[in-house]
Motif scaffolding. Structure first.
Motif, PDB file in Angstrom:
ATOM      1  N   MET A  76       0.856  -1.175   0.000  1.00  0.00           N
ATOM      2  CA  MET A  76       0.000   0.000   0.000  1.00  0.00           C
ATOM      3  C   MET A  76       0.904   1.240   0.000  1.00  0.00           C
ATOM      4  O   MET A  76       1.832   1.330   0.772  1.00  0.00           O
ATOM      5  N   SER A  77       0.607   2.181  -0.893  1.00  0.00           N
ATOM      6  CA  SER A  77       1.438   3.379  -0.980  1.00  0.00           C
ATOM      7  C   SER A  77       1.250   4.251   0.261  1.00  0.00           C
ATOM      8  O   SER A  77       0.254   4.140   0.981  1.00  0.00           O
ATOM      9  N   GLU A  78       2.220   5.124   0.479  1.00  0.00           N
ATOM     10  CA  GLU A  78       2.160   6.028   1.636  1.00  0.00           C
ATOM     11  C   GLU A  78       0.917   6.920   1.576  1.00  0.00           C
ATOM     12  O   GLU A  78       0.259   7.146   2.583  1.00  0.00           O
ATOM     13  N   LEU A  79       0.581   7.421   0.397  1.00  0.00           N
ATOM     14  CA  LEU A  79      -0.593   8.269   0.239  1.00  0.00           C
ATOM     15  C   LEU A  79      -1.873   7.494   0.554  1.00  0.00           C
ATOM     16  O   LEU A  79      -2.778   8.020   1.207  1.00  0.00           O
ATOM     17  N   ASN A  80      -1.943   6.249   0.132  1.00  0.00           N
ATOM     18  CA  ASN A  80      -3.114   5.426   0.447  1.00  0.00           C
ATOM     19  C   ASN A  80      -3.218   5.166   1.947  1.00  0.00           C
ATOM     20  O   ASN A  80      -4.321   5.134   2.498  1.00  0.00           O
ATOM     21  N   LYS A  81      -2.090   4.984   2.609  1.00  0.00           N
ATOM     22  CA  LYS A  81      -2.101   4.819   4.071  1.00  0.00           C
ATOM     23  C   LYS A  81      -2.631   6.072   4.741  1.00  0.00           C
ATOM     24  O   LYS A  81      -3.417   5.991   5.694  1.00  0.00           O
ATOM     25  N   ARG A  96      -4.675   8.258   3.359  1.00  0.00           N
ATOM     26  CA  ARG A  96      -6.120   8.313   3.079  1.00  0.00           C
ATOM     27  C   ARG A  96      -6.883   7.469   4.097  1.00  0.00           C
ATOM     28  O   ARG A  96      -7.930   7.868   4.597  1.00  0.00           O
TER      29      ARG A  96
END
Length: 95
Positions: free
Chosen positions: A1-6, A8
């Motif tokens: 999971m990407s940092e931005l998705n985390k 979110r």
């Protein structure tokens, strides 16, 4: 999971109002914010909803100046605009 998705995922709170405010900041200002403000945002995400709600939903500000700046920035983001399609009136449809 990407940092931005985390991030979110961490913006998802107990109330829709907080969800919308935090996600709006993440989507429209976080990536272009200076590192100090990004760090302040991470600290805000660590707050409990009962502590965060008065800051984002009223005129109250945190005592910490960096958090107060961030709260003001979050509050000042414009509301998400409706699309042209969703702003159609009944008169427009009948014509």
């Amino acid at each position: 999971m990407s940092e931005l998705n985390k991030l979110r995922w961490r913006c998802r709170r107990g109330t829709l109002e907080l969800d919308l405010l935090l996600l709006r900041y993440l989507e429209h200002a976080y990536l272009s914010a200076p590192p100090q403000r990004q760090h302040a945002f991470l600290r805000v995400l660590d707050m409990e909803d009962v502590e965060l709600m008065p800051y984002l939903m009223t005129e109250r500000l945190p005592a910490d100046p960096s958090l107060a700046e961030l709260v003001i920035a979050i509050r000042s983001l414009p509301a998400i605009q409706q699309t042209d399609e969703s702003s159609t009136t009944p008169d427009d449809i009948s014509n």
